[in-house]
Design an enzyme around this catalytic site. Sequence first.
Site, PDB file in Angstrom:
ATOM      1  N   HIS A  11       0.813  -1.114   0.000  1.00  0.00           N
ATOM      2  CA  HIS A  11       0.056  -0.069  -0.127  1.00  0.00           C
ATOM      3  C   HIS A  11       0.861   0.993  -0.242  1.00  0.00           C
ATOM      4  O   HIS A  11       0.449   2.221  -0.458  1.00  0.00           O
ATOM      5  CB  HIS A  11      -1.011   0.014   1.242  1.00  0.00           C
ATOM      6  CG  HIS A  11      -2.164  -0.697   1.044  1.00  0.00           C
ATOM      7  ND1 HIS A  11      -2.500  -2.022   1.440  1.00  0.00           N
ATOM      8  CD2 HIS A  11      -3.491  -0.577   0.450  1.00  0.00           C
ATOM      9  CE1 HIS A  11      -3.426  -2.471   0.901  1.00  0.00           C
ATOM     10  NE2 HIS A  11      -4.123  -1.659   0.155  1.00  0.00           N
ATOM     11  N   ARG A  47       1.322 -10.302  -1.169  1.00  0.00           N
ATOM     12  CA  ARG A  47       1.968  -9.109  -1.964  1.00  0.00           C
ATOM     13  C   ARG A  47       2.746  -8.312  -1.269  1.00  0.00           C
ATOM     14  O   ARG A  47       3.544  -7.559  -1.676  1.00  0.00           O
ATOM     15  CB  ARG A  47       1.026  -8.487  -2.636  1.00  0.00           C
ATOM     16  CG  ARG A  47      -0.236  -7.976  -1.755  1.00  0.00           C
ATOM     17  CD  ARG A  47      -1.174  -7.186  -2.781  1.00  0.00           C
ATOM     18  NE  ARG A  47      -2.528  -6.773  -1.809  1.00  0.00           N
ATOM     19  CZ  ARG A  47      -2.522  -5.361  -1.528  1.00  0.00           C
ATOM     20  NH1 ARG A  47      -1.707  -4.609  -2.112  1.00  0.00           N
ATOM     21  NH2 ARG A  47      -3.647  -4.977  -0.900  1.00  0.00           N
ATOM     22  N   ASN A  66      -5.396  -5.978  -6.805  1.00  0.00           N
ATOM     23  CA  ASN A  66      -4.330  -6.049  -5.866  1.00  0.00           C
ATOM     24  C   ASN A  66      -4.371  -7.337  -5.103  1.00  0.00           C
ATOM     25  O   ASN A  66      -3.852  -8.445  -4.969  1.00  0.00           O
ATOM     26  CB  ASN A  66      -4.149  -4.857  -4.947  1.00  0.00           C
ATOM     27  CG  ASN A  66      -3.702  -3.653  -5.851  1.00  0.00           C
ATOM     28  OD1 ASN A  66      -3.534  -3.828  -7.026  1.00  0.00           O
ATOM     29  ND2 ASN A  66      -4.027  -2.492  -5.092  1.00  0.00           N
ATOM     30  N   ASP A  67      -5.815  -7.216  -4.293  1.00  0.00           N
ATOM     31  CA  ASP A  67      -6.167  -8.412  -3.457  1.00  0.00           C
ATOM     32  C   ASP A  67      -6.598  -9.935  -4.289  1.00  0.00           C
ATOM     33  O   ASP A  67      -6.217 -10.787  -4.045  1.00  0.00           O
ATOM     34  CB  ASP A  67      -7.264  -8.107  -2.487  1.00  0.00           C
ATOM     35  CG  ASP A  67      -6.569  -7.530  -1.212  1.00  0.00           C
ATOM     36  OD1 ASP A  67      -5.348  -7.609  -0.820  1.00  0.00           O
ATOM     37  OD2 ASP A  67      -7.232  -6.666  -0.368  1.00  0.00           O
ATOM     38  N   ARG A 110     -15.260   4.014  -0.629  1.00  0.00           N
ATOM     39  CA  ARG A 110     -15.113   2.523   0.025  1.00  0.00           C
ATOM     40  C   ARG A 110     -15.235   2.850   1.449  1.00  0.00           C
ATOM     41  O   ARG A 110     -14.413   3.398   2.368  1.00  0.00           O
ATOM     42  CB  ARG A 110     -13.846   1.975  -0.561  1.00  0.00           C
ATOM     43  CG  ARG A 110     -13.401   0.524   0.024  1.00  0.00           C
ATOM     44  CD  ARG A 110     -12.343  -0.069  -0.390  1.00  0.00           C
ATOM     45  NE  ARG A 110     -11.077   0.333   0.079  1.00  0.00           N
ATOM     46  CZ  ARG A 110      -9.927   0.242  -0.566  1.00  0.00           C
ATOM     47  NH1 ARG A 110      -9.815  -0.651  -1.402  1.00  0.00           N
ATOM     48  NH2 ARG A 110      -8.885   0.871   0.309  1.00  0.00           N
ATOM     49  N   GLU A 158     -12.791  -8.842  -4.854  1.00  0.00           N
ATOM     50  CA  GLU A 158     -11.457  -8.963  -4.681  1.00  0.00           C
ATOM     51  C   GLU A 158     -11.069 -10.302  -4.055  1.00  0.00           C
ATOM     52  O   GLU A 158      -9.937 -10.484  -3.521  1.00  0.00           O
ATOM     53  CB  GLU A 158     -10.870  -7.909  -3.677  1.00  0.00           C
ATOM     54  CG  GLU A 158     -11.674  -7.748  -2.323  1.00  0.00           C
ATOM     55  CD  GLU A 158     -11.523  -6.202  -1.904  1.00  0.00           C
ATOM     56  OE1 GLU A 158     -10.319  -5.712  -2.041  1.00  0.00           O
ATOM     57  OE2 GLU A 158     -12.202  -5.890  -1.171  1.00  0.00           O
ATOM     58  N   CYS A 218     -10.479  -0.975  -9.869  1.00  0.00           N
ATOM     59  CA  CYS A 218      -9.679   0.260  -9.140  1.00  0.00           C
ATOM     60  C   CYS A 218      -8.426  -0.215  -8.368  1.00  0.00           C
ATOM     61  O   CYS A 218      -7.813   0.617  -7.896  1.00  0.00           O
ATOM     62  CB  CYS A 218     -10.767   0.720  -8.032  1.00  0.00           C
ATOM     63  SG  CYS A 218     -11.008  -0.588  -6.740  1.00  0.00           S
ATOM     64  N   ARG A 275     -10.159   5.819  -0.393  1.00  0.00           N
ATOM     65  CA  ARG A 275      -9.884   5.015   0.578  1.00  0.00           C
ATOM     66  C   ARG A 275     -10.095   5.570   1.862  1.00  0.00           C
ATOM     67  O   ARG A 275      -9.265   6.414   2.552  1.00  0.00           O
ATOM     68  CB  ARG A 275      -8.347   4.889   0.266  1.00  0.00           C
ATOM     69  CG  ARG A 275      -8.152   4.083  -0.761  1.00  0.00           C
ATOM     70  CD  ARG A 275      -6.470   4.033  -1.087  1.00  0.00           C
ATOM     71  NE  ARG A 275      -6.045   2.876  -2.003  1.00  0.00           N
ATOM     72  CZ  ARG A 275      -5.782   3.429  -3.288  1.00  0.00           C
ATOM     73  NH1 ARG A 275      -5.624   4.483  -3.391  1.00  0.00           N
ATOM     74  NH2 ARG A 275      -5.432   2.674  -4.056  1.00  0.00           N
TER      75      ARG A 275
END
Length: 539
Positions: free
Chosen positions: A188, A463, A452-453, A331, A429, A500, A295
Amino acid sequence: MITCQGKSVFSGVAIGKIFVYKKADNTIEKYQVEDAAAEFERFKAAQAKAITQLQALYEKTCKDIGEEEAMIFEMHQQLLEDLDYVESIQGIIEGEGLNAEYAVFTTAEMFAAMFIAMNDEYMSGRAVDVKDVSERVISILNGTQVAAEAMDEPVIILAEDLAPSETVQFEKDKLLAFVTQKGSANSHTAILARMMNLPSLVTTDIELDPEYNGKMGIVDGFTGKIYIEPDEVIMAEMKEKKKREDERRRMLQTLKGLPTVTKSGKKVHLYANIGGVEDVDAVLANDSEGVGLFRSEFLYLGREDYPTEEEQFEAYKAVLSKMGGKKVIIRTLDIGADKQADYFNIEKEENPALGFRAIRICLERVDMFKTQLRAIYRASAYGKAAIMFPMIISVSEIVRIKEIVEEVKEELRQNDVPFGDVELGIMIETPAAVIISDQLAAHVEFFSIGTNDLTQYTLAIDRQNQALEPFYNAHHEAVLRMIQMTIENAHAHGAWCGICGELGADMELTRRFVQMGIDELSVSPPFTLELRQKIREID
């Protein structure tokens, strides 16, 4: 000249002084001083510096969130100037001949105990405040303060690693680049670096030598190199490279106002990812159509307690107002995994990425969840808001979420609080969400794929683990097929679908995403115009 190699997570060239970031170690030592008067003057200098920093934080918070939320920093200034507080410190230094750090620590403990003993909720809160401001003074006295306001000019941050909660504390206009010894290109913190348009390196073979503080450095985000005290040849070469990159970015400005549409007429909505109010200027400067990912967890990080409903309301309202009617997708809280806040009191987990995080926390702590939802719905009266919920794995979760949403809306109606028509969606995700996306789509208006997830869970690769990077393949066919399945199931049930995650800005996949039928891509603001150019070139 010293040259070190790392892995680039965002291209570009940064030239400026180096700031070596080390986590503060405020271990308090007690010792006798020879000159008590001089020691008290040392405290007074630290006190003055702390008050200056708090005033700057007050002004920034007034601008970014609101005056009411900024009052905490004004109160902290008043605590530092409190006569009883200062006299206690002076008494320990001059009366007992002890060092300033110990005097501040002892006074803070005494005042905190006094506030707690008052058995009053408001005064108990002051115990936390007096410890907070005292910790600031001690950090200044120890020379361990690493807060952004401690920096006199924009700098290149050199660190072992950076947690998101640390990164968000830096003032963006004080940052030129991040360089870390550890970290991952998929962390992140790397995502934040890209969002902030900062040339940044991870896994860099560099020492955290305090001697580097204040020395000239150059970060080359194209080659993954950092130069310390560069020679004239490298300096001239890097200045020319930076000039060319700045010119390329200026050329992209000509795309402002143009539609994001392929040569064959396929329209793709191009949105931006943000972490807070301060990012909106970059969104507008890069001509994004809206915010595809706000976020909200960054409102919870880097602080000692939960943000209040008013604090959240002011932040959401500020973003919606500044966006001027453009869509803002918020989110809900996605805390957990590598985004930790101690006051959540989450038990240590063997595998936090698979643990108590995101929507799971919200559905267990409904009062906290309702506080956030009330703030969002109240703010929705000032713009075009949408909400999406992270880490969904079942239809039952959506059903429960919508029940809570209806309870919040009914509370607002009963209190005559206005709110807008808020679109509801979910993050896709997890492989579970992909497989049942046909069922999920019937309950929401949109999907947003968090690549990403999704990649992490599909490949069973952490990751954050840099040792696994050779095995990490963001272009894995399994991941791409899952994205395709999600888009098709969304469209089959009348929902739209966006991306996203970081893959949204991967220009190697843009054509394929368009062919899949993607409706929206939400990326870090610096990528917006470059992605628009790429889409407009697709035939």
